[in-house]
Write a protein that holds these residues in place. Structure first.
Motif, PDB file in Angstrom:
ATOM      1  N   SER A  93       0.774  -1.259   0.001  1.00 49.24           N
ATOM      2  CA  SER A  93       0.037   0.053  -0.047  1.00 49.24           C
ATOM      3  C   SER A  93       0.762   1.449  -0.030  1.00 49.24           C
ATOM      4  N   HIS A  94       0.502   2.211  -0.804  1.00 49.38           N
ATOM      5  CA  HIS A  94       1.151   3.557  -0.793  1.00 49.38           C
ATOM      6  C   HIS A  94       0.606   4.634   0.166  1.00 49.38           C
ATOM      7  N   SER A  95       1.317   5.116   0.846  1.00 55.85           N
ATOM      8  CA  SER A  95       0.818   6.581   1.556  1.00 55.85           C
ATOM      9  C   SER A  95       0.608   7.576   0.612  1.00 55.85           C
ATOM     10  N   LEU A  96      -0.402   8.529   0.897  1.00 58.33           N
ATOM     11  CA  LEU A  96      -1.106   9.340  -0.130  1.00 58.33           C
ATOM     12  C   LEU A  96      -0.167  10.635  -0.010  1.00 58.33           C
ATOM     13  N   ASP A  97       0.648  10.844   0.872  1.00 55.67           N
ATOM     14  CA  ASP A  97       1.269  12.021   1.094  1.00 55.67           C
ATOM     15  C   ASP A  97       2.785  11.908   0.791  1.00 55.67           C
ATOM     16  N   GLU A  98       3.466  10.664   0.600  1.00 58.23           N
ATOM     17  CA  GLU A  98       4.936  10.662   0.134  1.00 58.23           C
ATOM     18  C   GLU A  98       4.981   9.561  -0.853  1.00 58.23           C
ATOM     19  N   ASN A  99       3.900   8.586  -1.172  1.00 58.00           N
ATOM     20  CA  ASN A  99       3.831   7.440  -1.966  1.00 58.00           C
ATOM     21  C   ASN A  99       4.826   6.427  -1.302  1.00 58.00           C
ATOM     22  N   ASN A 100       4.928   6.564  -0.088  1.00 60.51           N
ATOM     23  CA  ASN A 100       5.973   5.234   0.653  1.00 60.51           C
ATOM     24  C   ASN A 100       5.061   4.199   0.847  1.00 60.51           C
ATOM     25  N   THR A 101       5.774   3.005   0.624  1.00 61.69           N
ATOM     26  CA  THR A 101       5.083   1.756   1.118  1.00 61.69           C
ATOM     27  C   THR A 101       5.720   1.385   2.458  1.00 61.69           C
ATOM     28  N   PRO A 102       4.992   0.355   2.962  1.00 59.81           N
ATOM     29  CA  PRO A 102       5.365  -0.048   4.385  1.00 59.81           C
ATOM     30  C   PRO A 102       6.801  -0.232   4.504  1.00 59.81           C
ATOM     31  N   LEU A 103       7.507  -1.138   3.519  1.00 56.92           N
ATOM     32  CA  LEU A 103       8.744  -1.565   3.248  1.00 56.92           C
ATOM     33  C   LEU A 103       9.750  -0.204   3.207  1.00 56.92           C
ATOM     34  N   LEU A 133      10.437  -4.524  -3.912  1.00 58.67           N
ATOM     35  CA  LEU A 133      11.796  -4.047  -3.606  1.00 58.67           C
ATOM     36  C   LEU A 133      12.097  -2.710  -4.225  1.00 58.67           C
ATOM     37  N   ASN A 134      11.757  -2.487  -5.411  1.00 61.41           N
ATOM     38  CA  ASN A 134      12.348  -1.170  -6.001  1.00 61.41           C
ATOM     39  C   ASN A 134      11.462  -0.195  -6.478  1.00 61.41           C
ATOM     40  N   LEU A 135      10.209  -0.298  -5.913  1.00 62.02           N
ATOM     41  CA  LEU A 135       9.287   0.923  -5.946  1.00 62.02           C
ATOM     42  C   LEU A 135       9.666   2.248  -5.432  1.00 62.02           C
ATOM     43  N   GLN A 136       9.484   3.210  -6.284  1.00 63.28           N
ATOM     44  CA  GLN A 136      10.164   4.717  -5.714  1.00 63.28           C
ATOM     45  C   GLN A 136       8.876   5.564  -5.334  1.00 63.28           C
ATOM     46  N   ASN A 137       9.399   6.065  -4.022  1.00 64.47           N
ATOM     47  CA  ASN A 137       8.398   7.216  -3.798  1.00 64.47           C
ATOM     48  C   ASN A 137       8.625   8.621  -4.361  1.00 64.47           C
ATOM     49  N   ASP A 138       7.906   9.321  -3.889  1.00 61.88           N
ATOM     50  CA  ASP A 138       7.574  10.771  -4.556  1.00 61.88           C
ATOM     51  C   ASP A 138       9.077  11.412  -4.619  1.00 61.88           C
ATOM     52  N   GLU A 139      10.037  11.243  -3.802  1.00 60.28           N
ATOM     53  CA  GLU A 139      11.261  11.561  -3.999  1.00 60.28           C
ATOM     54  C   GLU A 139      12.390  10.811  -4.895  1.00 60.28           C
ATOM     55  N   GLY A 140      11.744   9.663  -5.482  1.00 62.66           N
ATOM     56  CA  GLY A 140      12.740   8.859  -6.073  1.00 62.66           C
ATOM     57  C   GLY A 140      13.275   7.692  -5.378  1.00 62.66           C
ATOM     58  N   ASN A 141      13.169   7.517  -4.139  1.00 59.01           N
ATOM     59  CA  ASN A 141      13.885   6.744  -3.213  1.00 59.01           C
ATOM     60  C   ASN A 141      13.129   5.402  -3.283  1.00 59.01           C
ATOM     61  N   THR A 142      13.818   4.203  -3.360  1.00 61.44           N
ATOM     62  CA  THR A 142      13.519   2.942  -3.107  1.00 61.44           C
ATOM     63  C   THR A 142      13.682   2.728  -1.720  1.00 61.44           C
ATOM     64  N   PRO A 143      13.118   1.491  -1.190  1.00 62.15           N
ATOM     65  CA  PRO A 143      13.371   1.321   0.173  1.00 62.15           C
ATOM     66  C   PRO A 143      14.858   1.236   0.631  1.00 62.15           C
ATOM     67  N   LEU A 144      15.939   0.693  -0.216  1.00 58.74           N
ATOM     68  CA  LEU A 144      17.163   0.553   0.056  1.00 58.74           C
ATOM     69  C   LEU A 144      17.810   2.071  -0.064  1.00 58.74           C
ATOM     70  N   ASN A 145      17.486   3.063  -0.750  1.00 58.96           N
ATOM     71  CA  ASN A 145      17.637   4.476  -0.913  1.00 58.96           C
ATOM     72  C   ASN A 145      17.189   4.978   0.458  1.00 58.96           C
ATOM     73  N   SER A 146      15.795   4.625   1.095  1.00 60.08           N
ATOM     74  CA  SER A 146      15.541   5.181   2.146  1.00 60.08           C
ATOM     75  C   SER A 146      16.400   5.020   3.347  1.00 60.08           C
ATOM     76  N   ALA A 147      16.704   3.543   3.353  1.00 60.20           N
ATOM     77  CA  ALA A 147      17.669   3.168   4.594  1.00 60.20           C
ATOM     78  C   ALA A 147      18.869   3.961   4.570  1.00 60.20           C
ATOM     79  N   CYS A 148      19.444   4.054   3.501  1.00 61.40           N
ATOM     80  CA  CYS A 148      20.907   4.523   3.191  1.00 61.40           C
ATOM     81  C   CYS A 148      20.644   6.149   3.503  1.00 61.40           C
TER      82      CYS A 148
END
Length: 461
Positions: free
Chosen positions: A208-218, A240-255
């Motif tokens: 599921s995607h959040s409406l504000d930043e398009n983040n998934t739970p991952l 694994l590789n879905l990008q949010n509104d800032e272009g971040n994947t979950p791996l990008n988000s962690a880093c």
């Protein structure tokens, strides 16, 4: 105008204030006495029509019973025939913008807080038996007068038993709060793992995607450094590789998340899980920053090692024209305890660009508190032209603290680098970009292999 900001004229503000005042006057605010009178008049019926708004309660006796989890008092207040779907309006100071109808305005202290319900109060505080009593009395499980459901509240406050109970009473596992987040999105603490498990068991959408930043739970779990949550979501098919509104994947988000020293290991585990599952390490965000850029910026040497071992591009430039080496050198002074020297050493061994020699005094000025970082950096050059600017770049207190190292460095103003170092530099230049693959396979003693890979000695020679 930045995202999330808005512009109101004085007349618009005045109209909004008038509308809010009328709504407050229209709300059925009642005391404890009138609540009981209302209950008697209704008899034993607890059913309400859909159109009937819930009653607003400011009664401190009712609130005290709920906020303290006093089960006997809750049972007494919310007895048979008494409405369980009250809207609680706690009293407390809050700031709001007030205008006088002219251009002027000011922030004023008022006594309005976010609306809540008995379910929210008990669920968020872990009062499971009180919550059960309210549900048995017919409280609406998905009521959200303040913009969030009781299930959100239980998950955000890490109350798994309450979350499970709400779900058993048909709470919507995919309800969206006023911030555009579903319950899985508010599982942001290590202690919320059991809540996440219950949500998934009751049908929460894993991607599921959040409406504000398009983040998934991952995305959320990775950003907060929650390895067990990440493992749970991956086992249930998280993308694994879905990008949010800032272009971040979950791996990008962690880093990209700032990390204190105590949380480095958690974020490293998260990144290992994501990379092992097949996360793409080359995807960049909207500023063209890769996970390697971000891991260097936040000074996590173990994650940098992981990314380099999986062929991350060591000289990739972001939109600002900066490579990962630029990012680590900017963070050295602030995170000396993160071992930034390991990152500089690793980047150089994987073929990173070096600092332009003319800029070395400036780098020395900002990184002098980490002599090992300076050592690794300077050992990538065959010669150094040390001037008075170098000496002036090191504050006296830093010089005294690391006297042996800086005396060896400044001694090079009168002598060349050693023959041993020159031989190392020549071999490193020949193997540039291949050092990390070739040197471990050379038939050399471990000491020489380490020396070729810029092992730290504590002095310059």
């Amino acid at each position: 105008m930045s995202r999330g900001s808005s512009f109101y004229t004085p007349s618009t503000l005045r109209s909004l204030e008038q509308e809010r005042h009328q709504m407050r006057l229209a709300a059925p605010v009642i005391s404890g006495y009138l609540l009981r009178k209302e209950a008697r008049e209704r008899g034993t019926s607890t059913r309400q029509t859909v159109a009937e708004p819930p009653m607003v309660c400011r009664d401190l006796v009712v609130q005290n019973a709920l906020y303290t989890g006093n089960l006997e008092a809750v049972k007494e207040v919310f007895s048979k025939g008494f409405p369980a779907d009250l809207v609680i309006q706690p009293q407390g100071g809050a700031m709001r913008w007030v205008t006088d109808g002219k251009v002027r305005g000011l922030w004023s202290l008022t006594y309005e807080q976010e609306l809540t319900t008995p379910l929210h109060i008990t669920a968020g505080r872990g009062f499971t038996e009180c919550l059960r009593h309210l549900l048995l009395r017919g409280a609406q499980v998905n009521l959200a007068p303040g913009g969030t459901t009781a299930l959100h509240e239980a998950c955000e406050e890490c109350q798994p038993e309450c979350a499970k109970l709400l779900l058993q009473y048909s709470a919507n596992a995919n309800a969206v709060n006023e911030d555009g987040q579903m319950p899985l999105h508010v599982c942001t603490e290590l202690e919320s793992l059991e809540c996440a498990k219950h949500l998934i068991a009751f049908g929460a959408v894993i991607n599921s995607h959040s409406l504000d930043e398009n983040n998934t739970p991952l995305h959320v779990a990775a950003r907060h450094g929650l390895p067990d949550h990440v493992d749970l979501y991956l086992r249930h098919g998280a993308a694994l590789n879905l990008q949010n509104d800032e272009g971040n994947t979950p791996l990008n988000s962690a880093c990209s998340q700032p990390q204190d020293h105590a949380s480095l290991e958690r974020y490293t585990r998260v990144c290992h899980l994501l990379v092992a599952a097949g996360a793409d390490i080359h995807i960049s965000d909207t500023d063209k920053q890769t996970p390697l850029h971000m891991a260097c910026k936040n000074v996590n040497p173990d994650v940098v090692d992981l990314l380099l071992q999986h062929n991350s591009l060591v000289n990739e430039m972001d939109y600002g024209g900066e490579a990962p080496m630029h990012n680590i050198l900017k963070g050295v002074a602030y995170k000396v305890d993160h071992e930034p020297e390991r990152i500089v050493q690793a980047l150089l061994n994987y073929g990173s660009i070096r600092v332009w020699p003319v800029a070395l005094p400036k780098v020395l000025k900002y990184c002098c508190t980490s002599p090992r970082t300076i050592e690794a950096l300077l050992n990538a050059y065959d010669r150094l032209k040390i001037t008075d600017a170098w000496v002036e770049a090191v504050p006296p207190e830093v010089f005294q603290k690391h006297r042996k190292f800086y005396e060896s460095l400044f001694a090079l103003t009168q002598m060349p680098r050693s023959l041993q170092h020159l031989a190392r530099h020549r071999l490193r230049t020949f193997l540039e970009g291949r050092l990390h693959r070739v040197v471990p396979n050379l038939d050399l003693p471990p000491y020489l292999k380490n020396y070729l890979m810029l092992a730290f000695k504590g002095y310059i020679h």
